[in-house]
Design a protein around this motif. Structure first.
Motif, short mmCIF file in Angstrom:
data_model
loop_
_atom_site.label_atom_id
_atom_site.label_comp_id
_atom_site.label_asym_id
_atom_site.label_seq_id
_atom_site.Cartn_x
_atom_site.Cartn_y
_atom_site.Cartn_z
N LEU A 69 0.83 -1.20 0.00
CA LEU A 69 0.00 0.00 0.00
C LEU A 69 0.87 1.26 0.00
CD1 LEU A 69 -2.73 1.56 0.56
CD2 LEU A 69 -2.26 1.19 2.98
N GLY A 70 1.80 1.33 0.90
CA GLY A 70 2.72 2.47 1.01
C GLY A 70 4.12 1.94 1.23
N ASN A 71 4.99 2.77 1.84
CA ASN A 71 6.34 2.28 2.14
C ASN A 71 6.99 1.77 0.86
OD1 ASN A 71 8.10 -0.21 3.69
ND2 ASN A 71 7.96 1.76 4.71
N ARG A 72 6.71 2.50 -0.24
CA ARG A 72 7.04 1.99 -1.58
C ARG A 72 8.54 2.05 -1.87
NH1 ARG A 72 2.97 -0.53 -4.30
NH2 ARG A 72 3.60 0.33 -6.31
N SER A 73 9.24 3.00 -1.29
CA SER A 73 10.67 3.10 -1.61
C SER A 73 11.45 1.95 -0.99
CB SER A 73 11.23 4.43 -1.09
OG SER A 73 11.17 4.44 0.33
N ASN A 74 10.87 1.34 0.04
CA ASN A 74 11.53 0.24 0.75
C ASN A 74 11.08 -1.09 0.15
OD1 ASN A 74 12.77 -1.28 2.83
ND2 ASN A 74 10.93 -1.18 4.10
N ALA A 75 11.99 -2.04 0.09
CA ALA A 75 11.64 -3.37 -0.40
C ALA A 75 11.33 -4.28 0.78
CB ALA A 75 12.79 -3.95 -1.21
N SER A 76 10.25 -5.09 0.64
CA SER A 76 9.94 -6.10 1.65
C SER A 76 9.83 -7.43 0.92
CB SER A 76 8.62 -5.78 2.36
OG SER A 76 8.73 -4.54 3.03
N SER A 77 10.67 -8.37 1.30
CA SER A 77 10.79 -9.60 0.52
C SER A 77 10.09 -10.78 1.17
CB SER A 77 12.27 -9.95 0.35
OG SER A 77 12.81 -10.40 1.59
N GLU A 78 9.81 -11.79 0.33
CA GLU A 78 9.57 -13.15 0.81
C GLU A 78 10.86 -13.89 0.49
OE1 GLU A 78 6.10 -14.63 -1.20
OE2 GLU A 78 4.98 -12.83 -0.65
N VAL A 79 11.36 -14.64 1.44
CA VAL A 79 12.69 -15.23 1.26
C VAL A 79 12.70 -16.68 1.71
CG1 VAL A 79 13.48 -14.38 3.52
CG2 VAL A 79 15.16 -14.90 1.76
N GLU A 80 13.48 -17.47 1.01
CA GLU A 80 13.70 -18.85 1.44
C GLU A 80 15.17 -18.99 1.84
OE1 GLU A 80 12.40 -21.72 -1.38
OE2 GLU A 80 12.97 -23.40 -0.09
N PHE A 81 15.41 -19.59 2.99
CA PHE A 81 16.79 -19.86 3.42
C PHE A 81 17.12 -21.29 3.00
CE2 PHE A 81 15.42 -17.02 7.14
CZ PHE A 81 15.81 -15.86 6.49
N VAL A 82 18.15 -21.40 2.19
CA VAL A 82 18.52 -22.72 1.67
C VAL A 82 19.91 -23.07 2.23
CG1 VAL A 82 18.88 -24.10 -0.42
CG2 VAL A 82 17.20 -22.25 -0.42
N ASP A 83 19.92 -23.88 3.27
CA ASP A 83 21.18 -24.23 3.95
C ASP A 83 22.02 -22.98 4.21
OD1 ASP A 83 20.44 -26.88 3.86
OD2 ASP A 83 21.44 -27.23 1.94
N ALA A 84 21.38 -21.96 4.72
CA ALA A 84 22.08 -20.69 4.96
C ALA A 84 22.90 -20.78 6.25
CB ALA A 84 21.07 -19.55 5.06
N PHE A 85 24.02 -20.12 6.23
CA PHE A 85 24.87 -20.08 7.44
C PHE A 85 24.40 -18.98 8.37
CE2 PHE A 85 28.16 -17.96 9.78
CZ PHE A 85 28.74 -19.01 10.48
N ALA A 86 24.47 -19.25 9.71
CA ALA A 86 24.14 -18.18 10.68
C ALA A 86 24.86 -18.42 12.00
CB ALA A 86 22.64 -18.14 10.92
N TRP A 87 25.12 -17.33 12.71
CA TRP A 87 25.66 -17.41 14.07
C TRP A 87 24.50 -17.34 15.06
CZ3 TRP A 87 28.07 -13.76 10.70
CH2 TRP A 87 29.38 -14.06 10.34
#
Ligand SMILES: Cc1cc2nc3c(=O)[nH]c(=O)nc-3n(C[C@H](O)[C@H](O)[C@H](O)COP(=O)(O)OP(=O)(O)OC[C@H]3O[C@@H](n4cnc5c(N)ncnc54)[C@H](O)[C@@H]3O)c2cc1C
Length: 542
Positions: free
Chosen positions: A260-278
């Motif tokens: 609706l608004g907040n158009r300059s900002n991107a909001s994603s749907e994301v899949e983590f595929v064997d992603a590394f994290a701490w």
């Protein structure tokens, strides 16, 4: 008559000092420890109030970010391209420290009035462009959670504290500065994050994360705080865009939300595929850990909403001073003056309230009463200010008549932007539930905050009754059913107390009107006398 000769139209509201022209903001900053910073804030206000900044904001929102998930050969790219205007805003905000100035290098809070001064700048920036403030607020808030991991802090803080914006897609160690995001919400639930299905398996120096997030904004951030189910339960992780060895990490963006608004900002749907994290914090304490971040983003939602309201008000007053209807300027028509004065009063209260809350954050480390105040009032203030903003902006829009409904006036953009601050980081009901939780868990400390607020309002019209009704509503068996009413009352009581320090005359008027049972709560229906209305409008915009 040629088009260019049109008369009785309002000149653009640009090239203004957003600080010097805002007496309520100046007074609220001064009342909360920031009295020595007026010249610096004025510099910032002039810079952000320049015509070119407003034009950039238009460009950043008209040219929305685009996802490049795959390249020509079908290989993964997972990059989002933003308009140059968005990058310029990022550089401006990071250059001014909006993303980190409330922290020291060891991730402990910077001394007072760091919160108040940053909030004043954030409030001014929000008047111009709000979308880019999403990664800005998340970066500064993420430190609240990362502080639990000294090893990560010592590696990341120099990059976080940097005042240089570096949009290059490369490992954070090779960058001049970084930004951080957050991924909690999944398809099946954003409020109830215990239903998260994203999975974390210990692997080497970190974990392997597999799953999806339904909303993950600002996807070009350098790392994200995410929640995932580890062997010990729901846990918080820091998931970087690049693995420690320098390879691209497993973040596959599915699409960007069409918002609706907040158009300059991107909001994603994301899949983590064997992603590394701490891991950040202990296994099983994910919510406890990330709440340190969420508390700060909630605060920023309220500050930004107050800023958006301020811009809507300024545009309305500016128009009413130029537009002549029935041979008089609109601002001199008694009914319009009442509407503008009432809007000014509402903004003044919101501004005083958010700045007073920032003062509590400034003092929390050394004063348990202020810490309790910050804990209890953050959801209260987020609930009330963010919920007030959409209706408020609509009323300001109406002050401009048809011109307010047209994109060029910027009011449509402010209007579309406003609801998101209420929805994300805990929607309205969730804020009310959080207030009830704080009252139940913090016991005496929370009760002491209520007592202090009642004392701070002693002698003001309706204050005693409001404090009494508040206690009755909160003590009721069905407190959840009454929670919205009680939290709204608590917010207006806290706003009255905040106004009393920052702007005593406005506190009196606010208490008389907002602490009473208002019928219908329509702006301009309170019968504000002409002199008082004039004073309120002059304070809002000299
Ligand atoms: C533009 C945008 C950007 C976002 N960016 C991010 C991001 O970067 N990272 C991220 O993690 N999330 C992000 N979000 C998601 C956002 O935080 C969630 O949408 C929000 O937390 C609500 O979760 P939900 O959508 O699953 O709604 P639900 O949890 O399904 O809630 C729906 C409604 O029910 C109400 N409700 C919930 N529980 C109760 C209850 N017990 N009693 C009464 N009412 C209740 C809520 O208040 C809400 O109004 C973003 C959202 C938007 C719109």
């Amino acid at each position: 008559m040629r088009c260019e000769d049109a008369f009785n139209q309002t000149p653009p509201y640009v090239d203004i000092d957003l600080f010097a022209s805002d007496r309520p903001l100046k007074d609220a900053v001064a009342a909360n420890g920031g009295e020595g910073a007026a010249a610096d804030l004025s510099e910032f206000g002039k810079r952000w109030g320049a015509a070119e900044m407003f034009d950039r904001a238009r460009q950043a929102n008209e040219n929305v970010p685009r996802l490049h998930a795959l390249d020509a050969g079908g290989f993964r790219r997972d990059r989002v391209e933003f308009h140059p205007a968005y990058h310029q805003f990022m550089a401006e905000s990071i250059g001014a420290g909006l993303h980190a100035s409330t922290w020291r290098a060891d991730a402990t809070p910077a001394p007072a009035p760091a919160q108040v001064l940053r909030a004043a700048r954030f409030y001014m920036a929000a008047q111009v462009e709000t979308g880019h403030l999403c990664p800005i607020t998340m970066t500064r808030a993420a430190v609240g959670a990362l502080a639990l991991e000294p090893a990560l802090v010592s590696r990341l803080m120099p990059e976080i504290l940097s005042r240089r914006y570096d949009p290059q897609f490369r490992p954070w160690e090779q960058k001049a500065g970084i930004t951080l995001g957050m991924g909690m919400t999944e398809r099946q639930g954003g409020t109830d994050v215990r239903t998260n299905t994203t999975c974390a398996v210990p692997a080497g120096e970190g974990y392997t994360i597999t799953g999806q997030k339904w909303f993950m904004s600002a996807p070009m951030c350098d790392a994200f705080l995410v929640l995932a189910q580890a062997p010990g339960g729901l846990t918080c992780f820091l998931l970087p865009r690049f693995r420690p060895g320098g390879d691209v990490n497993g973040l596959h963006f599915q699409r960007l939300k069409d918002k609706l608004g907040n158009r300059s900002n991107a909001s994603s749907e994301v899949e983590f595929v064997d992603a590394f994290a701490w891991r950040v914090g202990e296994e099983g304490r994910g919510v406890r850990t990330i709440i340190n971040m969420v508390q700060l983003t909630r605060l920023d939602c309220a500050v930004a909403s107050a800023g958006i309201m301020r811009m809507a008000l300024a545009l309305a007053i500016h128009h009413a001073r130029h537009r002549i209807v029935f041979e008089k300027h609109l601002v001199d028509q008694p009914m319009m003056r009442s509407v503008l004065a009432d809007l000014a009063l509402e903004t003044e209260a919101a501004t005083a309230l958010v700045m007073r809350l920032c003062r509590s954050f400034d003092l929390a480390a050394g004063d348990p009463r202020e810490a309790a105040r910050a804990r209890l009032l953050t959801p209260v203030v987020k609930y009330w200010v963010c919920k007030t903003a959409p209706g408020f902006i609509y009323e300001a829009m109406e002050c401009l008549g048809g011109n307010g409904y047209v994109e060029d006036s910027t009011l449509p953009r402010l209007y579309r932007e406003a609801p998101v601050n209420a929805i994300w980081e805990g929607s309205g009901n969730v804020m009310c539930l959080d207030v009830l939780r704080a009252l139940a868990r913090e016991g005496e400390a929370a009760q002491a905050v209520l007592t202090a607020l009642a004392e701070e309002c002693v002698g003001l019209p309706n204050a005693r009754d409001a404090a009494g009704q508040l206690r009755t509503e909160l003590a009721a068996h069905d407190a959840e059913v009454n929670a919205r009413s009680a939290v709204g009352r608590l917010a207006t009581l806290a706003a009255t107390a905040a106004l009393r320090t920052a702007a005593p005359a406005a506190a009196e008027r606010f208490a008389r009107s907002r602490l009473a049972q208002r019928q219908g709560a329509i702006y301009g229906a309170d019968g504000i006398e002409a002199d008082e209305a004039q004073r309120l409008i002059e304070r809002a915009l000299p």
